[in-house]
Structure formats: structure tokens, C-alpha cells
Design an enzyme around this catalytic site. Structure first.
Site, PDB file in Angstrom:
ATOM      1  N   ASP A  76     -10.020  -5.549  -3.466  1.00 55.61           N
ATOM      2  CA  ASP A  76      -9.367  -4.569  -2.581  1.00 55.61           C
ATOM      3  C   ASP A  76     -10.265  -3.350  -2.424  1.00 55.61           C
ATOM      4  OD1 ASP A  76      -7.715  -2.404  -1.662  1.00 55.61           O
ATOM      5  OD2 ASP A  76      -5.950  -3.498  -2.364  1.00 55.61           O
ATOM      6  N   SER A  90       0.840  -1.192   0.000  1.00 50.69           N
ATOM      7  CA  SER A  90       0.000   0.000   0.000  1.00 50.69           C
ATOM      8  C   SER A  90       0.887   1.259   0.000  1.00 50.69           C
ATOM      9  CB  SER A  90      -0.964  -0.058   1.184  1.00 50.69           C
ATOM     10  OG  SER A  90      -1.995   0.883   1.036  1.00 50.69           O
ATOM     11  N   HIS A 138      -7.396  -6.002   0.699  1.00 56.19           N
ATOM     12  CA  HIS A 138      -6.210  -5.172   0.977  1.00 56.19           C
ATOM     13  C   HIS A 138      -5.469  -5.628   2.246  1.00 56.19           C
ATOM     14  CE1 HIS A 138      -4.079  -1.429  -0.054  1.00 56.19           C
ATOM     15  NE2 HIS A 138      -4.041  -1.088   1.224  1.00 56.19           N
TER      16      HIS A 138
END
Lengths: 281, 281
Positions: free
Chosen positions: A224, A147, A257
Site C-alpha cells: 500500500d 482508507s 491501496h
């Protein structure tokens, strides 16, 4: 540097250290996993850059990476995500600015510039420190992250390709100048000149002609929750295609995610890095 | 039962459920990992009983078990460690009594007896529920756990050996009637008659002639911070030797009580269970 924790895991050692950082102008904490092979001779290292709100602890607890590092004979170097401490500026009402959200940039604007120099910290100061003090081969490094840390990973590799043998990322923020997470931080850390922002944007760096010698390996879950608003892998993919930068972008159906996604693929990422790190130049 | 979360991991699904429990007289939450093989046909299940202060979340995030379960074709069933909720008695000033500390007993004393029936919950109600609703083979079960959950695991296997094909534990509380953790809880949940306590003590059960058909597999770190005061594996070892109960007790040099220890050996435990669960009777 001072060792503050030592935990045996998979026959190796998960250690935590604290040191006075020049780049960040504060005490910084990081973790290193040393595989059993490091008892015999120095090993290559994979740096893992974490995402928003994380410390060095999240990855070492949640990713399941140490098993693979033990098998492959890799050290894992796990820095924090920002400078820390009472003297360090923060934005406590925001999770995406200030402590826990350094975005791996060298801030140029007050009040951030005195401490928020995470780009220099992860690319220069920390490698020099661990290579001088631990059984890690100098200069033999790869980098991965998640991320915000995937963003930092790609930017580090594109701006300093000579430092890394290979690069990979999990659900990286591929085009931060175009999304809310990046705009909010870059404006604060770097000011209003968007040309300065482009130096910390993987898509913009590729567009501007920066290159990495091998294909970055990116995994992106299709479920995600941040994909549509914040991550923009399609922008990086288009820039790489335009510019002839090789890229392995794998869209993984149904993954989100979380660290459950990272855990599912970290073994393949570490195998990818081990191959690059043990290949004869 | 109501599904409240669904996360893809290692090609399978990490699901979380909520249901109204008869045994615990409250809403209970648990997690199940279903491996990719469960898409094709029902699979055997390994139950994981967690330690003090945990919920179903700790093991699914920290143990790295899902990778092995995916490879071996095993479901993981991960219950909470006590009844929960505002109507459920608690001892908020203590981490080792009340919510988060059910000790896998059926409480007989007020105010606990109305909810704290974790022995019945994990050995009967939960298996019936998941086997009726998920692709899990009825009756094909093994059980493992950590610390307080290792205690629960050994007690479940010794009192109800017909329910399980194999049993293992990480750093279990082997002789709770003799240590502070057990004394504090058993007095509250079961009253002052120590004969009732012995029904929830693995060492006392072996001494009293209870048997499990195969050897329990136990890993115990030698650097475990709770080893000397709370765990007493040597008492269980002596009882098993006296009584002819096979036991595999492995003292693992340098390992502590944390999930880093569990992660290091959970693969071997799940392989042990997979062997027992797929063996022809």
C-alpha cells in the site's frame, strides 16, 4: 427521499436516492443495493464508508460487493463522503479537505460546522432514513469502509458500539491525529484543541478505554503506497494489545491501496458481517 | 512489450503493458490478468473486447471478472478499443468514430487505414504477443465482449472460428450494417461499398454461411437503453435459425446496458469458456 436511479444487478436492485439532510444541511445522494432476498422480507444492512475523493459511485462500480451481498442476503448502504453543493464550503485546491473529504466528523469550526456533520449523518440520520423507507431491518447493521472510510468505520464502531453487530475496514487511517491527512483536516474541522481530535481517532479511542464487543476485522496490503505515511495500523494494534481489545489485523502481502485490493477481500468481509448479523443475540 | 503496471488481485496479478503495434502503427496499451494458477504453469486465455469509449481499464475495474478468472484458472486479455495517440486520426466531436471506437475492423479508407486495423490486432498480433511473453497456452483462447466489443467478438469467431474454443457476448451490436452506430463507422472506415461492410456484421456473416462450431452465448438485458435502436439480436437469432447455426440468446429481464449487467453474468460466461477451454478436443 427521492429515488433517482434504479439498476438491476445480480437479481437485486442498485438504487440511488437524494434527500434533504438535516445533519449536513444540504441535498445528499446515496446508493443502496437491495439483494433479491429483500423482495421477500427486510434484510440486514452493511454500511460502506468510502475514502478520500469518492462519492457513493466508486464502491458500487469497483468493489464487486453486490455479488456477495446478493448471495448473503445483505443490503449495502453507500453514503457520499461529505456534504455537497455550491453552498457548501470547499477547498478546491485540496483533495483531502472539504467536499469529498468529510472525514466522518462533526465539524465545530467555521466555515465547516454548518454542513460537515458526517458522523451524525452516517451513524444516525442515514440509518433512520433507510430503515423507515426500505426493506431493511431496523437496528440490524454492520459497518465497513476504506482508507478515510475505514477510519470513519472504526470511530463509529468504537464511539457507538451499540449500533453495529460487526465492524471491518480496508487499509484504514488508524491514527489520524499522528499523520498528515488527519492533521490537515482535524485542524480545519475541529480547531487546535487536540483533545477534540482524539474523539475521532480509533487508536486514541482504544487507548482511552473505548471498546467494541467483537474483533474489528482489518485487511492491510503490504504494498500500500500510503501505509508508511498515513495509515499506522501498528499503532492501533499496539493500543488494542495494551487495552485488551480483540483485533483481527491481516497484513496481505503484495496488495496496494486500490479497489483491486478491496475487491479481493470484500467477499470475506461481507461473510464476516453476515455471520454476525444472522447470529442469534 | 514493456510492463507499465502491476497490481495484485485475488492472489494473481493484474498487469498492464505497452508495445509498438505493427497492425495499428502506434503504441498500444493492454491489460492482462494472470490468475494464481499461472504461477505454476501456462493457462488458457479469454479475450475481452470492450465497448465504445472504453480503454482496457473499464472492464478490469468494473466487471468483477478477476474473481472468477482466479477461481477458474483463466487469464484475461483486455485490449484497448482503437489505436491511440496524437498521430492517429480521430473524430473528437464523436464518441462513435475514431479513437475509442475502432469497431474491430481493418479500415480501408483514408485517413483511417494507416492505423485502424483492430481486427488484425485483436485476432493475430495481440495473441501472438501475449503467448510469446506470458504464461498463456498458445492457441487456447476464447473470446467475449460488450456492445461494440460484442460485435467484434462475434465477427472474430465467425470469420476465424479456428482461433477460439468458445465465444460469448454481452448486449452485442448484432447487425451493425442496419443501425446508426455501424453505418456511421463502416462508411468512414470501409467506404460506401456495403459488400465490404457485411464482412464485419455477425448477422450478415451467418446469412452468408459462416459458422462457429459451438453456440455463441449471448446475454441481452430487456431494459437495455440501446436495444431497440442499435443492437438487433432478433436479426442474428433469425439468421442463426435459418442457417442452422446454434445460438444461446438469453433475454435477461430488467437488465440495462451497463457494467452492472455485465458483472451480473460474467461469472457464467467465464464458466462457459472454462468448460470449453479445458474440454479434451
Amino acid at each position: 427521499m427521492e429515488q433517482i436511479e434504479r439498476i438491476k444487478e445480480f437479481g437485486g436492485w442498485l438504487n440511488r436516492y437524494r434527500h434533504a439532510s438535516d445533519a449536513c444541511n444540504c441535498l445528499m445522494t446515496f446508493s443502496v443495493y437491495l439483494p433479491p432476498a429483500a423482495d421477500q422480507c427486510p434484510v440486514p444492512a452493511v454500511y460502506y464508508l468510502s475514502g478520500l475523493t469518492c462519492t457513493d459511485d466508486n464502491v458500487r462500480v469497483k468493489a464487486g460487493a453486490q455479488r456477495y451481498a446478493a448471495e448473503l442476503g445483505l443490503a449495502l448502504v453507500m453514503p457520499d463522503t461529505s456534504p455537497r453543493g455550491e453552498a457548501v464550503p470547499d477547498a478546491p485546491e485540496r483533495y483531502d479537505l472539504g467536499q469529498g473529504a468529510g472525514f466522518y466528523v462533526n465539524a465545530t469550526r467555521g466555515p465547516w460546522a454548518a454542513h460537515y456533520r458526517m458522523f451524525d449523518y452516517v451513524t444516525e440520520e442515514l440509518p433512520e432514513l433507510v430503515e423507515a423507507n426500505l426493506p431493511i431491518v431496523p437496528g440490524l447493521r454492520s459497518v465497513t469502509g476504506h482508507s478515510m472510510g475505514g477510519h470513519g468505520t472504526l470511530v463509529a464502531a468504537l464511539r457507538r458500539p451499540e449500533l453495529y453487530r460487526s465492524v471491518s475496514a480496508f487499509a484504514p487511517i488508524c491514527n489520524p491525529v499522528a499523520v498528515a491527512w488527519g492533521e490537515g483536516c482535524f485542524g480545519a474541522y475541529l480547531g487546535h484543541d487536540r483533545a477534540a481530535w482524539a474523539e475521532y481517532d480509533a487508536t486514541e479511542l482504544v487507548r482511552a478505554g473505548r471498546r467494541f464487543s467483537g474483533p474489528p476485522l482489518i485487511d492491510q496490503g503490504t504494498a500500500d503506497e500510503f501505509l508508511a505515511e498515513q495509515l499506522h495500523p501498528e499503532a492501533l494494534e499496539a493500543a488494542c494489545l495494551d487495552q485488551g481489545q480483540p483485533l483481527i489485523l491481516r497484513r496481505q502481502p503484495g496488495y496496494d491501496h486500490s479497489y483491486h485490493f478491496i475487491a479481493s477481500f470484500i467477499g470475506e468481509h461481507l461473510a464476516h458481517h453476515a455471520e454476525a448479523l444472522t447470529r442469534r443475540p
